[in-house]
Design a protein around this motif. Structure first.
Motif, PDB file in Angstrom:
ATOM      1  N   GLY A  25       0.808  -1.216   0.000  1.00  0.00           N
ATOM      2  CA  GLY A  25       0.000   0.000   0.000  1.00  0.00           C
ATOM      3  C   GLY A  25       0.837   1.260   0.000  1.00  0.00           C
ATOM      4  N   HIS A  26       1.902   1.261   0.806  1.00  0.00           N
ATOM      5  CA  HIS A  26       2.757   2.450   0.866  1.00  0.00           C
ATOM      6  C   HIS A  26       3.617   2.582  -0.388  1.00  0.00           C
ATOM      7  N   ASP A  27       4.014   1.465  -0.956  1.00  0.00           N
ATOM      8  CA  ASP A  27       4.768   1.510  -2.209  1.00  0.00           C
ATOM      9  C   ASP A  27       3.890   2.055  -3.338  1.00  0.00           C
ATOM     10  N   ALA A  28       2.583   1.755  -3.290  1.00  0.00           N
ATOM     11  CA  ALA A  28       1.662   2.294  -4.296  1.00  0.00           C
ATOM     12  C   ALA A  28       1.517   3.804  -4.142  1.00  0.00           C
ATOM     13  N   ALA A  29       1.465   4.266  -2.887  1.00  0.00           N
ATOM     14  CA  ALA A  29       1.321   5.705  -2.645  1.00  0.00           C
ATOM     15  C   ALA A  29       2.617   6.458  -2.896  1.00  0.00           C
ATOM     16  N   TYR A  30       3.722   5.806  -2.581  1.00  0.00           N
ATOM     17  CA  TYR A  30       5.051   6.437  -2.681  1.00  0.00           C
ATOM     18  C   TYR A  30       5.977   5.521  -3.484  1.00  0.00           C
ATOM     19  N   PRO A  31       5.899   5.540  -4.815  1.00  0.00           N
ATOM     20  CA  PRO A  31       6.688   4.607  -5.632  1.00  0.00           C
ATOM     21  C   PRO A  31       8.194   4.707  -5.397  1.00  0.00           C
ATOM     22  N   GLU A  32       8.655   5.846  -4.906  1.00  0.00           N
ATOM     23  CA  GLU A  32      10.094   5.996  -4.674  1.00  0.00           C
ATOM     24  C   GLU A  32      10.597   5.095  -3.550  1.00  0.00           C
ATOM     25  N   LEU A  33       9.700   4.510  -2.785  1.00  0.00           N
ATOM     26  CA  LEU A  33      10.122   3.593  -1.728  1.00  0.00           C
ATOM     27  C   LEU A  33      10.711   2.304  -2.289  1.00  0.00           C
ATOM     28  N   ASP A  34      10.329   1.937  -3.515  1.00  0.00           N
ATOM     29  CA  ASP A  34      10.935   0.817  -4.240  1.00  0.00           C
ATOM     30  C   ASP A  34      10.890  -0.482  -3.435  1.00  0.00           C
ATOM     31  N   LEU A  35       9.684  -0.944  -3.122  1.00  0.00           N
ATOM     32  CA  LEU A  35       9.523  -2.191  -2.386  1.00  0.00           C
ATOM     33  C   LEU A  35      10.236  -3.350  -3.061  1.00  0.00           C
ATOM     34  N   ASP A  36      10.191  -3.402  -4.375  1.00  0.00           N
ATOM     35  CA  ASP A  36      10.796  -4.519  -5.105  1.00  0.00           C
ATOM     36  C   ASP A  36      12.273  -4.693  -4.758  1.00  0.00           C
ATOM     37  N   GLY A  37      12.943  -3.578  -4.487  1.00  0.00           N
ATOM     38  CA  GLY A  37      14.367  -3.646  -4.176  1.00  0.00           C
ATOM     39  C   GLY A  37      14.683  -4.289  -2.836  1.00  0.00           C
TER      40      GLY A  37
END
Length: 398
Positions: free
Chosen positions: A255-267
């Motif tokens: 959810g937070h990665d969707a709101a803030y793509p710069e968080l880069d969950l995938d990484g």
């Protein structure tokens, strides 16, 4: 292109040419009769404005109708940065023949999952939403009910699960959408309707965020009270982590990665983690619990997102209690809550009380997360009914 068949007169040709010259010389000036003038005269889109509406059904159980009318709506709202967004939801009114102004409850559901098929609007017609009985209790009081699907749940993109601002705005704008739906207006849902806000768990988070945003974001709503239960008021302390339930922890991350793509969950994920997250993005809550059963975050990640200052800052931004709602609030929480710590509910009460807000705090002894939802619902509705009736709220902050 269709023509009228009438040839333009020299005077008309001259007028059009003059209008073009004026428009070119002064781009900010709209000339009457031109496309620019028509565009400038059109009302600007507002949060809560309807994009579409279609008849739907509200059922508490599969195959059993209710004495209601319902519409699935798509309405305008705003995202985490205040930019325009589109959210789906449902507006329900009792089919009781009433036309005078009736109360409106904007209801925030608890966690259902992340796939579009999990959205309340997708499950009300089938009678498979677990909170339909609570919603029906409000309808039986003669209230209309608006239920948001939240951002990205029922609409394109990932659901911004437990991201505070878009949850709160979606809840408030659902009420506005109900007031602007012509069919609901005919049934007594108007700008004069007294408005109540209610939710538990994720819905408690969303309704509490709506409470803190409403005075500045939606001052047009005649809000009388807010009831929030089982509120994950401080995600950084682990409440949104679901008491160690990995599926919920990863849903918060998605959810937070969707709101803030710069968080880069995938990484932060390893190959297995990426596969699990892909499943979670399309699953409902039970599917997601099974997809992560027996797994730990360490098995799915290459590094801990919570060790990152960027993640810490974004989760900290969701903390409730930093401002007073300005409306009477009913807070309830089970003392044995294994999902959202009881301490977090107490802290939210303390924070709001310290800011001078009227808070009615109700602890539910020995109740876990699910039991408190059941035990707390009717008292919360009763408290809201008293506010709608104009009875003052005293609170128990002292």
């Amino acid at each position: 292109m269709r023509h009228s068949g009438r040839k333009p007169t020299p005077w008309r040709r001259l007028a059009v040419a003059a209008a073009a010259v004026i428009a070119a010389a002064a781009p900010g000036l709209a000339v009457p009769g031109t496309a620019q003038a028509r565009q400038q005269s059109a009302p600007a889109a507002r949060p809560g404005d309807l994009i579409s509406a279609e008849p739907s059904l509200f059922r508490v159980m599969p195959g059993i109708p209710t004495l209601t009318k319902a519409w699935k709506v798509l309405y305008r709202s705003t995202d985490v940065n205040g930019n325009p967004d589109e959210v789906s939801g449902t507006v329900i009114v009792p089919d009781d023949g009433r036309t005078g102004t009736r109360p409106l409850l904007t209801y925030a559901v608890g966690t259902v999952g992340m796939g579009d098929q999990c959205a309340p609007s997708a499950n009300f017609p089938k009678g498979t939403n677990v909170e339909a009985s609570e919603i029906n209790a409000a309808l039986q009081r003669g209230w209309a009910v608006a239920v948001t699907d939240y951002q990205g749940l029922g609409t394109p993109g990932d659901h911004t699960y437990l991201v505070g601002r878009p949850e709160g705005t979606a809840v408030l704008d659902a009420a506005r959408a109900a007031q602007r739906l012509p069919e609901a207006r005919h049934a007594g849902v108007t700008a004069d309707s007294p408005v109540a806000v209610m939710g538990y768990s994720q819905g408690g988070h969303a309704s509490a965020w709506a409470a803190e945003l409403a005075r500045t974001y939606a001052p047009d709503l005649r809000i009388k009270g807010i009831a929030s239960g089982g509120v994950p008021a401080d995600e950084l302390k682990g409440a949104a982590g679901g008491g160690g339930v990995v599926g919920l922890e990863l849903m918060v991350a998605i959810g937070h990665d969707a709101a803030y793509p710069e968080l880069d969950l995938d990484g932060y994920l390893n190959d297995e983690g990426r596969a699990v997250v892909t499943k979670l993005r399309g699953g409902c809550v039970l599917d997601n619990a099974l997809a992560t059963f027996g797994k730990s975050l360490d098995e799915l990640t290459v590094r801990d997102p919570l060790a990152s200052p960027d993640w810490q800052a974004r989760l900290a931004a969701d903390r409730l209690g930093t401002r007073a709602p300005g409306y009477p609030v009913y807070l309830y929480h089970g003392t044995a809550d294994e999902i959202v710590s009881y301490d977090l509910g107490q802290q939210l009460r303390s924070d709001w009380c310290s800011r001078g807000n009227v808070v009615q705090w109700q602890s539910i002894p020995l109740a876990n997360h699910a039991a408190a939802a059941v035990a707390g619902g009717t008292p919360a509705l009763d408290w809201l009914a008293a506010r709608i009736a104009g009875q003052p709220a005293q609170g128990n902050c002292g």
